[in-house]
Design an enzyme around this catalytic site. Sequence first.
Site, PDB file in Angstrom:
ATOM      1  N   HIS A 112      34.160  47.282  39.549  1.00  0.00           N
ATOM      2  CA  HIS A 112      35.530  47.150  40.032  1.00  0.00           C
ATOM      3  C   HIS A 112      36.491  46.621  38.973  1.00  0.00           C
ATOM      4  O   HIS A 112      37.700  46.814  39.073  1.00  0.00           O
ATOM      5  CB  HIS A 112      35.568  46.233  41.253  1.00  0.00           C
ATOM      6  CG  HIS A 112      35.158  44.813  40.972  1.00  0.00           C
ATOM      7  ND1 HIS A 112      33.840  44.391  41.029  1.00  0.00           N
ATOM      8  CD2 HIS A 112      35.884  43.716  40.627  1.00  0.00           C
ATOM      9  CE1 HIS A 112      33.781  43.090  40.737  1.00  0.00           C
ATOM     10  NE2 HIS A 112      34.999  42.666  40.483  1.00  0.00           N
TER      11      HIS A 112
ATOM     12  N   HIS B 188      39.276  31.388  38.134  1.00  0.00           N
ATOM     13  CA  HIS B 188      38.400  31.690  39.268  1.00  0.00           C
ATOM     14  C   HIS B 188      36.948  31.461  38.884  1.00  0.00           C
ATOM     15  O   HIS B 188      36.565  31.578  37.726  1.00  0.00           O
ATOM     16  CB  HIS B 188      38.611  33.110  39.806  1.00  0.00           C
ATOM     17  CG  HIS B 188      38.217  34.246  38.911  1.00  0.00           C
ATOM     18  ND1 HIS B 188      38.694  34.425  37.631  1.00  0.00           N
ATOM     19  CD2 HIS B 188      37.390  35.307  39.129  1.00  0.00           C
ATOM     20  CE1 HIS B 188      38.200  35.538  37.109  1.00  0.00           C
ATOM     21  NE2 HIS B 188      37.387  36.088  37.984  1.00  0.00           N
TER      22      HIS B 188
END
Length: 312
Positions: A115, A179
């Site tokens: 992705h 993140h």
Amino acid sequence: MSVLAACLSHTPLQGHFDPAPAILGEVDAAVATLRSRVTAFDPELVFLFAPDHFNGFFYDIMPQFCIATAADALGDFGTLAGPINVASAAAGDCARFLISSEIDIAVSHRMQVDHGFAGPLKDLFGSLSTPPIVPIFINAVAPPLASCHRSRLLGEAVGRFAATLGKRVLFIGSGGLSHEPPVPQIATAAPEVVERLINGRNPDEGAKAARIKRVISAASRLKEADPALKPLSPGWDEEFLALAQGGDAKVFDNLKDEVIEREAGASAHEVRTWIAALSATGAGQHYHFQRHYYRPIPEWIAGFAVASADRG
């Protein structure tokens, strides 16, 4: 030759665990603005810098940088799947140029991407039917990592190669800012997980479903501020965006891995893709940076940002 950079975060959780509709609307509007700029630019060739998340690259052999002469998107988390429109000849020529420029890049004639590559192609082009692409993998999750300095040098060399082509060239940097999703570390993982990190290709449907469930669970806990999870770091994200705003890629050389990881999370190393794309845009000169959007989105486990740049 004219150049444009499109830098944006990616998330496999879109559609699986989304923020409030108003935030989705903000993201959609920012991505639409970037997509409109790309459409108006009408690139003839695209260089896509992106990471992997132990879907296409594993520790059986983990390059720091790899360029593809052919590539397929795996479709993890239900993202786009299928062959990417790779500019094979340009990729091969670029590899030779990089190696002659003392950038030690691996070459894949059958790269599998996840992705991190497919997300921005969907956002900017709507499908895998894109202008010709040169996919460039940057290791951002599998220590040891090449430094941010090396990503800057990689990008600048790609930019110098692109300047020889006389085309309209788009550089894409695909990566989150702060993140830390549940990506295991080989130094601390259980033996069966270590084996998956070494060679976890072709997982069965059960393994894929378990991975999606695990990441959604982490996002849900992050949204609830579970102290066991590393929070997003808007302060660090703003500092990074301020560095990008300055238009001089050399400032990224000062980013140190231990500080990135401590302050922004283990996967914040994905900013290397932004560094490469912006460095390619400037190719040793200044670039003009335009910030389109930033928000910490815990549901997507991402400091989510959208930006563009052109030659200064």
